[in-house]
Design a protein around this motif. Structure first.
Motif, PDB file in Angstrom:
ATOM      1  N   VAL A 195     -70.113  10.523 -29.125  1.00  0.00           N
ATOM      2  CA  VAL A 195     -69.054  11.173 -28.346  1.00  0.00           C
ATOM      3  C   VAL A 195     -69.386  12.654 -28.255  1.00  0.00           C
ATOM      4  CG1 VAL A 195     -66.591  11.490 -28.056  1.00  0.00           C
ATOM      5  CG2 VAL A 195     -67.437   9.499 -29.296  1.00  0.00           C
ATOM      6  N   ASP A 251     -64.470  19.717 -16.739  1.00  0.00           N
ATOM      7  CA  ASP A 251     -64.102  18.404 -16.225  1.00  0.00           C
ATOM      8  C   ASP A 251     -65.356  17.535 -16.238  1.00  0.00           C
ATOM      9  OD1 ASP A 251     -62.716  16.313 -15.167  1.00  0.00           O
ATOM     10  OD2 ASP A 251     -62.209  17.298 -13.274  1.00  0.00           O
ATOM     11  N   GLN A 308     -60.704  13.493 -18.576  1.00  0.00           N
ATOM     12  CA  GLN A 308     -60.654  13.096 -19.983  1.00  0.00           C
ATOM     13  C   GLN A 308     -61.991  12.606 -20.528  1.00  0.00           C
ATOM     14  OE1 GLN A 308     -56.992  10.960 -21.084  1.00  0.00           O
ATOM     15  NE2 GLN A 308     -56.366  11.327 -18.988  1.00  0.00           N
ATOM     16  N   GLN A 309     -62.480  11.534 -19.971  1.00  0.00           N
ATOM     17  CA  GLN A 309     -63.760  11.088 -20.506  1.00  0.00           C
ATOM     18  C   GLN A 309     -64.545  10.201 -19.561  1.00  0.00           C
ATOM     19  OE1 GLN A 309     -62.410   9.288 -24.122  1.00  0.00           O
ATOM     20  NE2 GLN A 309     -62.401   7.253 -23.238  1.00  0.00           N
ATOM     21  N   ILE A 330     -70.075   8.705 -24.828  1.00  0.00           N
ATOM     22  CA  ILE A 330     -68.812   9.101 -24.197  1.00  0.00           C
ATOM     23  C   ILE A 330     -68.821  10.619 -24.051  1.00  0.00           C
ATOM     24  CG2 ILE A 330     -66.309   9.163 -24.436  1.00  0.00           C
ATOM     25  CD1 ILE A 330     -66.522   6.543 -25.992  1.00  0.00           C
ATOM     26  N   ARG A 346     -66.806  14.051 -23.162  1.00  0.00           N
ATOM     27  CA  ARG A 346     -65.466  14.613 -23.011  1.00  0.00           C
ATOM     28  C   ARG A 346     -65.594  16.089 -22.651  1.00  0.00           C
ATOM     29  NH1 ARG A 346     -61.211  12.360 -27.249  1.00  0.00           N
ATOM     30  NH2 ARG A 346     -60.256  11.812 -25.271  1.00  0.00           N
ATOM     31  N   PRO A 347     -64.894  16.509 -21.621  1.00  0.00           N
ATOM     32  CA  PRO A 347     -64.925  17.924 -21.267  1.00  0.00           C
ATOM     33  C   PRO A 347     -63.949  18.715 -22.125  1.00  0.00           C
ATOM     34  CG  PRO A 347     -63.661  16.690 -19.644  1.00  0.00           C
ATOM     35  CD  PRO A 347     -64.067  15.718 -20.710  1.00  0.00           C
ATOM     36  N   ILE A 348     -64.454  19.620 -22.941  1.00  0.00           N
ATOM     37  CA  ILE A 348     -63.564  20.473 -23.749  1.00  0.00           C
ATOM     38  C   ILE A 348     -64.082  21.897 -23.593  1.00  0.00           C
ATOM     39  CG2 ILE A 348     -62.547  20.895 -26.014  1.00  0.00           C
ATOM     40  CD1 ILE A 348     -63.104  18.055 -26.782  1.00  0.00           C
TER      41      ILE A 348
END
Lengths: 314, 558, 326, 294, 353
Positions: free
Chosen positions: B68, B75, B249-250, B270, B272-274
């Protein structure tokens, strides 16, 4: 009731038109070119001008505005420049997520606000009231983002009780429990200020209502304090509804800090990012949707208000 | 006055004046709490207790053989080949490069040398002497994950999509997004089933390197979904295949067991945009992700101490100040050089960056083929800086302004870094006023050759990934050359290099140019980013290459 | 036109056929004519909602009538603009109803009075002496100038409001229920003061009240309104001794010291938005007969300076109270 | 309530002696809050005398010292700058971002509200419907958009905040004015022949001022918090200048290494904001004593 | 002036029933942070079933506080002393629960402003049935509704079914007051306390309401304690008048006697202030000065400072109520020098009938 509502709806339309004009103008005066940020450093000037023309961004502003508003009215929110996808699912998904967060925060804020406000109003002069007042005062004064960070340090990374970001777990996520775990910290952060405001307003409303003559009359009719409080509470409902509408509206438009810090994929975050990318269609649609929601909430509040209070129905 | 609408605002509201405290009986609080408050309290309690329970298991969210990744992107990038660049190069790194292949690729399975270009979907290639016509032999027995065979038709279909404006499959958005990479491509044609020919507009000796990011999509899928729709169901030949995406989200990818380059060891990736660095590290520490891009430098020591793997390596990326050489006093080369002597790069790296960057004393990044140790002209020498300033007639220094981005991909931690540099320069009498500029508006100005806010200098992180960038950053007449640097000798070397097919010779030509550029000091050369990322202890087998890109096939999660 | 042309005094205010209908269809005032002579007191009496305050507001130009005209000292008040209007307003002042709100709670009495002096360009140098004189005139002490309204009693407040009204040396003061909210003992003081001021300054009053006994006491002439219409008008003495409208008779029966039998009317006052047909009073009138519900009675002269709008006036010369209190 | 309302009289009968003695006095809490604000102002003014460090220049070898380090009572930040020093200097722009937008929006909003409240139906409609538009606009986003449009810098965030605070102030002013519109003393003023502007400023303004002032006092705290939020997003004051919001944004990079440092500016903002809110509450009850009996 | 006095149930002095309401030496003091305000000073009176006693006084005289003290409606800051007996039961010693049963049951209150006395958000019918059910007057909701409609009819509401379904704001002021009265009499109270019940009404409506009171009282034999500032109202309905000033009863006696032949300077002044047809304009009798402000204490006669007859002794000693007629008492030794000290409780107009 129907004429009442149709009048309210009619009044909402110029507001939405106004919002659309304001958002359009605001976006146009923000410096920054969506094409530049979309195409990145390796793009050529020709590619940029071609894309600009293709997106219609070189047309006269009124034409751009009417073209946009025309499409919007028909439900076509256009395509995101930065994300190259249709705006509608983008904005609707984000709005749904914001709505979830907002509703949760609103429930928290109301539960806490009503409790604090009631204590502050009904136990005036007592320690418990002073404490309630202090809590509501602090919660409206606190800088949201620092509380959010502290919650992350101490409740997410410190203890591992709550996840620190997102809406669902990457792996095996997606259930209600998972959503709940993710929503607690952002929900608390978002609820703080509204909780304080609700508490303070509810306090003054309760005090107002409790000093109204009919409360006294009920007492003179032998009604128990519990019954009187119930009727008093009923009479705070109109104001409470108004507060509810305002706070929901505030939350909808104001959770942006919380969404940023907790990477909550909501409308605030989306619009904020779109501002940084100058993604005009998304900004426009996002603001229009949140204004629409605001107007809709007010409409619902007015309708409920009319249901509760026979005097405003006329 | 309960029926009066309170001042409607989210802001603290002017509460209606409270009623006079008339001598009235107060209601029994016990009853009220039972009536109203009790409900509230109960709901709060009800809301809290299951929360504590249900989350206790979430700490181990990232388990099984699943990677992950917390990206810095805000995004999920677009999933259609070159469009993935819409979230910056990170989109190419984590999305396009995993779903698709180019004709060529970088050798990312090692971390010692600068990744050479190796065969991808092409087995081999040759060029004519002028470096304008290229013939590619395609890799046989490769299938797109939907079963479509990889062959010349598929390749030409994709080239048409990128560059052939008259082809039905031409996709303008893709053409625009791929930008510089394809701007010199003129045409492509099929020679036989497994051979194609690519023609460029002019000599382009480094075409194979450019083609690493020209990705190939399944023609079947593109035809089925249309250019616009393909991004929702991308199909490529890459090591991973698309599973699902939740916007914002993912993105879930799973391993392609039939990958021609060897199946990935991990089951799923996976993404994830953070975008917020603190939030990324929080997610890593709370176990939601097991790979986080770009940690805040100051967290590096504690992350290491806490058992996380902090990986860094040089790559083709620089973090300079670009000086407007047409403005006084910067027209004097001694002033520009003085600034290069005045800054303490090592202290910056040690204190602010916690070792996540290397000092840069020349125009080339350490992980660039044109980097030569002997071109390191500068050092931390405030005395020399002062004497250069004095020689330039500025013994008391001068005042200047710098525009810098507050955030943005690759910009590291611009505020504290620039503040530290500001202090160094102040020590030799150069007073720098910092003007933070929002990243998006900075880019707008930058790409049309302006420094935002009419400042004298701009701080912006720049990639050296493609050889074409040399001309973009330092070539006369190039838009992004905002300092208006112009050295005919450098220009001649760039032209010569573009036509030199031999990699070593070409890099030598660039190295010569670097020498001139370094001497001319059109930039303040500051640091080379080391591309830090943090992996959880259970992520095994990853090799950090000297590249922006990463190979995810070698790692596994235990 | 004016029904009651005075013999001796000079006409100060002449309002003709004022009509005002509000947005919700309520005809608050219906063809009301009113005349005030210099130095006299005209009482306007009626129950709440009868349109007396609306009439007053139109005379003060706080509301504009739908139709009708108002002449103040010969000048068309409704057409006056700017300077001319201000000059008229200088001579036409008001004392509002509620002592608690008739003065600005945030201003001292002095500031309130000075506000009016400023409005009419009295030289600033005179303000101090003028305020002192006005306060003395209305029986307030000099220290009250610096008092805020919340520091004063109801009676003092109305005195201050009167002083403010007198500041611009008006010819006519509209007293809109100016004493209704006061305790009777205080009311008596203020009424005495008003009479004294009139005697000394020659100011005319339009005195509006729901209390006929007060109106009758202070007025030269009385106008009785019911549901937006004038039902009877005449000199105070005539009305007292020979009321010509059952409604007046009813109101009189509630006055002290009359010895009259108290008349209790049936029902509520009708909704002004939906007034009854014919004579609007017929629904409650103890003497109503068939014609009353059909035809609207006109205001007819029933005596010298005495008009009444009642069909009974056609059949009988006077109406004895006994005749209606069946 | 008329003089014949005996219940009301009983109320005033009890309230009166109290009012007589306490009406001119602020509650103790408000005095303390005022004192706190005064102290912050004094600390801000005399910052150069209170500390020998520079607020902008630190020592990179001395960075991220924890709270309580000798020589750095509140620790140092990522640039090795003394946090206490930055707090003292940072009070200036923080207070300014609290006070100036509120002063500006208070003045403009009150004027707009007065014009709307006193003006014709058309004027009122035009102003209030325009304000409704800004209400329906998410305020934070509007501030961000304006700040982004103007570029970063303290003056621009002040402008952005002033703009978003005008509508609520105007609404308060308008609703207060509306409440007075039919008040007896306003009718009397209208009938007196005074000019509309004189009525607005000499009669109405003194009455709506307390409500507006109280409301604005509460907004100061909010404005500080919002300004800090803008700085947090990189849209406020330019580094290396010290400002509390910017310090939070700066120190949040180190929450995993020195989390307690973040608390310093956060608590300062909290204290200032609470102080202004308490002061507002105090003013409310202080000013209401008069309006209640009136 | 009509006084429909029913034959008193207690025509004979030995009647066992006793007065419906008996108040002896009632004092009410409000404690504030800074002071104690004596709002009611040792007030005594009694009201027989079917009889009407009017507490007459201007604002601040303590008449409403007296009424509310009887029902113990003040908050804890009020200290009530003395003795209040409702049909033989001492009220001041009751616990809160029994007191609640009493309120709205044996003793009902009709407040001043009918618009404010009803819950604006609930239908009128609900507010009546609530009380009926509460005091167990009705066995079921259906029964309660039937009774409520009957009550509305009883108080003269033309369409009781419709009124039952109405919200308060849909009714006129007079109708609302009738509703409030209906609630008041719903549980057959022994005593109705009406606090300025007609002040907010128009004069023609006021007459109707006063008639209604008279009629109901005749039918239900309720004792009526009415508080008013309006001499005319008092004259209209009262059997007995008690004139209050500054918290004390200064004069009491049969209504006609007190109002036609007042013996206390304050009562005289009150009557003199009424504008009458025969008073010359500008020569209304007016009382100089203002009543003592709340919290102000005085040793002597509270009216002394405004009284034209006051002597030095008036300022020093509070005068007791003196017998000036068979049932007529006045607290003024100057005007009534020969009178003997009387008992206010006996000031009922036994001989009026």
């Amino acid at each position: 009731m129907i004429t009442f509502l149709s009048r309210r709806i009619a009044a909402a339309i110029p507001i939405l038109i106004g919002v659309s004009i304001v958002v359009f103008i605001t976006i146009k005066i923000i410096p920054g070119d969506p094409i530049a940020s979309l195409l990145g450093p390796t793009s050529t000037p020709e590619a940029r001008s071609e894309l600009t023309a293709r997106l219609g961004l070189n047309r006269a502003l009124p034409i751009q505005y009417f073209s946009w508003i025309g499409h919007t009215v028909r439900g076509d929110l256009g395509n995101s420049i930065a994300k190259q996808t249709a705006v509608r699912p983008l904005v609707f998904d984000a709005f749904k997520n914001t709505l979830i967060l907002t509703l949760f925060a609103a429930i928290l804020a109301f539960a806490a606000g009503l409790l604090l406000g009631a204590i502050a109003a009904l136990r005036r002069g007592k320690i418990s009231a002073a404490i309630s007042n202090a809590i509501s005062l602090f919660s409206i004064s606190v800088p949201q983002y620092s509380i959010a960070l502290l919650l992350i340090i101490y409740l997410a990374t410190g203890t591992g009780w709550f996840p620190s970001a997102g809406m669902y777990n990457a792996i095996g996520g997606g259930g209600w429990g998972d959503l709940f775990a993710h929503i607690v910290l952002p929900g608390i952060s978002a609820a703080l200020v509204p909780a304080g405001i609700i508490a303070r307003m509810f306090r003054s409303v309760v005090i107002d209502v409790m000093s109204m003559d009919f409360i006294d009359s009920m007492r003179a009719r032998g009604l128990s304090e519990r019954k009187i409080l119930w009727h008093a509470f009923h009479n705070t409902m109109p104001t409470l509804l108004t507060i509810a509408g305002l706070q929901l509206g505030y939350l909808l438009g104001g959770v942006i800090f919380v969404e940023t810090i907790f990477a909550w994929p909501g409308l605030g975050l989306l619009v904020y990012q779109s501002i940084t990318q100058r993604d005009l269609p998304v900004i426009q649609a996002g603001v229009i949707v949140s204004a629409l929601a605001f107007v809709l909430i007010n409409l619902i509040v007015d309708a409920l208000h009319a249901t509760i209070d026979p005097r405003v129905r006329a | 006055m309960p029926n009066e609408r309170p001042a409607p605002t989210a802001l603290p509201v002017a509460e209606s004046s409270s009623a006079p405290s008339s001598p009235r009986r107060r209601p029994s609080r016990r009853n009220f709490l039972a009536g109203v408050g009790g409900v509230s309290l109960a709901s709060v309690l009800a809301a809290c207790t299951p929360g504590a329970k249900s989350t206790s298991g979430s700490g181990g969210g990232a388990k099984a053989n699943i990677l992950v990744i917390a990206m810095t992107a805000s995004d999920i990038p677009l999933l259609d080949t070159g469009l993935a660049q819409n979230q910056g190069y990170e989109g190419l790194r984590f999305v396009a490069n995993q779903l698709f292949d180019g004709l060529t690729k970088f050798d990312l399975k090692q971390g010692e040398k600068i990744p050479p270009v190796i065969p991808g979907l092409a087995l081999s290639w040759t060029a004519n002497a002028a470096a304008t016509v290229w013939t590619f032999k395609l890799r046989p027995n490769v299938k797109f994950t939907d079963g479509t065979p990889w062959n010349a038709d598929a390749a030409i279909f994709n080239f048409n999509r990128y560059i052939n404006k008259s082809a039905p499959e031409f996709y303008p958005a893709l053409n625009a997004a791929a930008g510089l990479t394809i701007s010199s491509l003129k045409s492509s044609k099929k020679i036989d089933d497994m051979t194609i020919e690519v023609t460029t507009n002019g000599p382009l000796a480094y075409l194979p390197s450019n083609l690493t990011t020209v990705y190939f999509a399944s023609p079947t899928a593109v035809k089925a979904e249309g250019n616009e729709g393909f991004g929702a169901k991308p199909v490529g030949t890459g090591p991973f295949t698309f599973v699902s995406m939740t916007r914002g989200q993912q993105l879930v990818l799973k391993a392609n067991p039939d990958y021609w380059g060897g199946a990935p060891k991990v089951e799923q990736v996976i993404l994830r945009p953070i975008p917020d660095p603190t939030a990324r590290i929080a997610a890593l520490r709370s176990g939601q992700v097991n790979w986080a891009e770009v940690p805040p430098p100051d967290d590096v020591p504690t992350l290491t101490k806490d058992g996380f793997q902090v990986l860094t390596n040089s790559y083709d990326h620089v973090w300079p100040w670009v000086i407007n050489g047409q403005k006084k006093p910067f027209t004097d080369v001694r002033v520009r050089q003085a600034m290069n002597y005045a800054i303490n790069r090592e202290a910056l790296i040690k204190n602010v960056l916690q070792g996540t960057a290397d000092p840069e004393f020349q125009a080339a990044a350490r992980a660039n083929a044109a980097y030569r140790e002997e071109n390191n002209l500068y050092s931390y020498d405030p005395a020399k800086a002062k004497s250069l300033l004095a020689a330039a007639g500025l013994p008391n220094g001068f005042s200047t302004t710098l525009s810098y981005p507050t955030s943005g991909s690759g910009n590291m931690v611009p505020t504290p870094m620039n503040e530290a540099l500001q202090q160094d320069l102040a020590a030799v009498g150069i007073k720098v006023k910092l003007q933070p500029v929002e990243w998006a508006s900075m880019l707008t100005d930058y790409f049309v050759g302006k420094i935002p806010g009419n400042a004298d200098m701009i701080n912006i992180s720049l990639s050296m990934q493609q050889e074409g960038f040399w001309n973009t950053w330092f070539g006369a007449g190039s838009g992004p050359n905002v300092g208006k640097y112009n050295n005919p000798k450098v220009q001649a070397l760039f032209t010569q290099a573009a036509a030199t097919l031999d990699d070593t010779k070409r890099s030598d030509l660039y190295a010569q140019a670097v020498k001139y550029i370094t001497e001319d000091a059109p930039w303040v050369f500051i640091v080379d980013d080391r591309n830090p990322r943090v992996l959880a202890a259970n992520v095994k087998g990853f090799i950090e290459p000297k590249s922006w890109f990463a190979d995810l096939t070698t790692l596994s999660v235990s | 036109m004016g029904f009651l042309m005075p013999d001796t005094s000079e006409v100060l205010l002449d309002a003709v056929s004022l009509t005002k209908t509000f947005g919700n269809g309520t005809r608050a005032v219906d063809s009301v004519s009113l005349l005030v002579n210099r130095g006299e007191t005209v009482g306007l009496v009626g129950e709440s909602g009868c349109g007396k305050s609306t009439t007053a507001k139109m005379l003060l130009r706080l509301l504009s009538p739908d139709s009708g005209s108002v002449r103040f000292d010969g000048v068309d008040l409704l057409a006056a603009r700017g300077k001319q209007l201000r000059a008229m307003r200088k001579r036409l002042q008001v004392v509002p109803q509620n002592p608690q709100t008739s003065l600005n709670p945030r201003l001292t009495v002095r500031a309130s009075i000075e506000f009016n002096l400023r409005a009419h360009d009295f030289p600033k140098s005179e303000w101090k002496t003028r305020v002192a004189g006005l306060l003395d005139r209305v029986g307030l002490a000099e220290r009250h100038a610096e008092a805020f309204p919340h520091e004063m009693s109801g009676g003092q407040l109305q005195r201050a409001a009167i002083a403010r009204a007198l500041a611009s040396e008006p010819d006519l003061v509209v007293c809109d229920e100016a004493v209704s909210a006061l305790d009777k003992s205080v009311q008596a003081q203020v009424l005495n003061l008003l009479v004294e001021l009139q005697r000394d300054l020659g100011v005319a009053y339009l005195f509006i009240s729901h209390d006929l006994s007060v109106v009758e006491h202070i007025s030269d002439r009385v106008v009785v309104m019911y549901l937006g219409k004038v039902v009877e008008e005449g000199t105070a003495a005539d009305l007292w001794s020979q009321p010509k409208h059952p409604y007046t008779t009813t109101l009189l029966s509630a006055s002290p010291g009359t010895g009259r039998e108290r008349i209790v009317l049936k029902g509520d006052p009708p909704n002004p938005a939906n007034p009854p047909s014919g004579c609007t009073f017929h629904t409650r009138c103890p003497a109503a007969f068939d014609r009353c519900s059909v035809e609207v009675p006109q205001l007819l002269t029933v005596g010298r300076q005495h008009n009444s709008a009642c069909w009974l006036n056609e059949t009988a010369d006077t109406i004895e109270p006994a005749a209606v209190s069946a | 309530m008329t003089a014949t309302a005996d219940v009301g009289i009983a109320a005033t009968a009890v309230a009166a002696p109290q009012a007589a003695t306490s009406k001119r006095r602020l509650p103790l809490s408000a005095k303390i809050a005022g004192g706190v604000i005064l102290i912050i102002v004094l600390l801000a003014i005399f910052a150069p005398l209170l500390t020998s460090y520079s607020p902008t220049v630190g020592s990179l070898t001395d960075r991220l010292q924890p709270i309580g380090t000798s020589g750095h009572l509140l620790g140092t930040d990522g640039q090795g700058r003394d946090i206490l020093t930055r707090m003292l200097y940072g009070a200036r722009p923080s207070l300014m971002t609290g006070l100036i937008p509120v002063a500006v929006s208070g003045t403009l909003g009150t004027t707009l509200g007065l014009i709307a409240g006193m003006g014709s139906k058309f004027t009122r409609g035009a102003i209030m419907r325009t304000l409704d538009v800004f209400y329906a606009f998410p305020a934070v986003l509007l501030a961000i958009a304006i700040a982004a449009a103007l570029g970063s810098g303290i003056s621009n965030s002040v402008i952005a905040l002033a703009v978003i605070l005008i509508p609520p102030v105007a609404r308060v002013a308008e609703s207060e004015t509306g409440r007075l519109r039919s008040a007896d003393f306003i009718e009397a003023a209208n009938a007196s022949g005074a000019r509309k502007s004189a009525i607005a400023f000499r009669q109405v303004l003194p009455n709506i001022a307390p409500a507006v002032v109280v409301y604005c006092t509460a907004l100061i705290g909010l404005s500080i918090v919002y300004a800090a939020g803008l700085s947090f997003l990189g849209l406020g004051i330019s580094p290396p200048k010290a400002e509390w919001g910017l310090m939070i944004s700066d120190l949040q990079q180190y929450i995993f290494t020195q989390p307690q440092l973040l608390l310093v500016p956060a608590i300062a903002i909290l204290i200032a904001s609470v102080a202004f809110n308490v002061l507002g509450d105090g003013l409310r009850s202080y000013l209401n004593v008069r309006s209640e009996t009136a | 002036m009509t006084v429909d006095t029913p034959a008193p149930a207690t025509a004979t002095t030995t009647a066992p029933a006793g007065p419906a309401l008996r108040v002896v030496n009632l004092s009410t003091v409000f404690r504030t942070r800074t002071a104690e305000v004596k709002a009611v000073r040792s007030v005594s009176f009694e009201v027989e079933p079917g009889e009407t006693l009017v507490l007459l006084g201007e604002s601040g005289s303590g008449k409403s506080v007296t009424a509310r003290s009887i029902m113990r409606l003040h908050n804890s800051r009020a200290k009530i002393e003395g003795e209040v007996t409702l049909s033989g039961e001492s009220v001041l010693d009751l616990d809160e629960k029994s007191m609640r049963a009493l309120r709205g049951g044996r003793v009902a209150m009709v407040p001043q402003d009918p618009s404010a006395a009803l819950d604006p958000l609930r239908r009128v019918g609900k507010q009546i049935t609530e009380v009926l059910l509460l005091h167990k007057q009705a066995s079921s909701k259906k029964d309660a509704k039937a009774q409520a409609v009957e009550l509305l009819r009883l108080v003269g509401i033309p369409d009781p079914q419709r009124a039952f379904r109405s919200y308060p704001h849909e009714l006129s002021g007079g109708m609302r007051q009738r509703v409030v009265i209906a609630i008041g009499i719903s549980c057959d109270p022994a005593v109705i306390i009406a606090d300025e019940p007609t002040t907010a009404l128009d004069v023609t409506v006021q007459a109707q309401i006063l008639d209604l009171f008279a009629e109901l009282q005749k039918r239900l034999s309720t004792a009526l304690l009415m508080v008013t500032h309006d001499v005319l109202v008092a004259a209209d309905v009262a059997d007995v008048v008690a004139v209050m000033y500054a918290g004390s009863i200064v004069e009491t006696g049969p209504a006609r006697e007190v109002l036609e032949n007042p013996r206390h300077p304050h009562t005289k002044a009150l009557l003199g202030a009424l504008p009458r047809h025969d008073t010359a304009r500008g020569e209304l009798e007016s009382i100089p000065g203002a009543p003592p402000i709340a919290g102000q204490d005085f040793a002597g006669c509270s009216f002394a400072s405004r009284c034209g007859f006051a002597q030095e002794s008036c300022v020093e000693h509070a005068p007791p109520l003196l017998q000036v007629g068979s049932r007529h008492l006045a607290a003024c030794p100057v005007l009534n020098p020969a009178a003997a000290v009387g008992d206010p409780l006996s000031a009922r107009p036994a001989e009026v009938a």
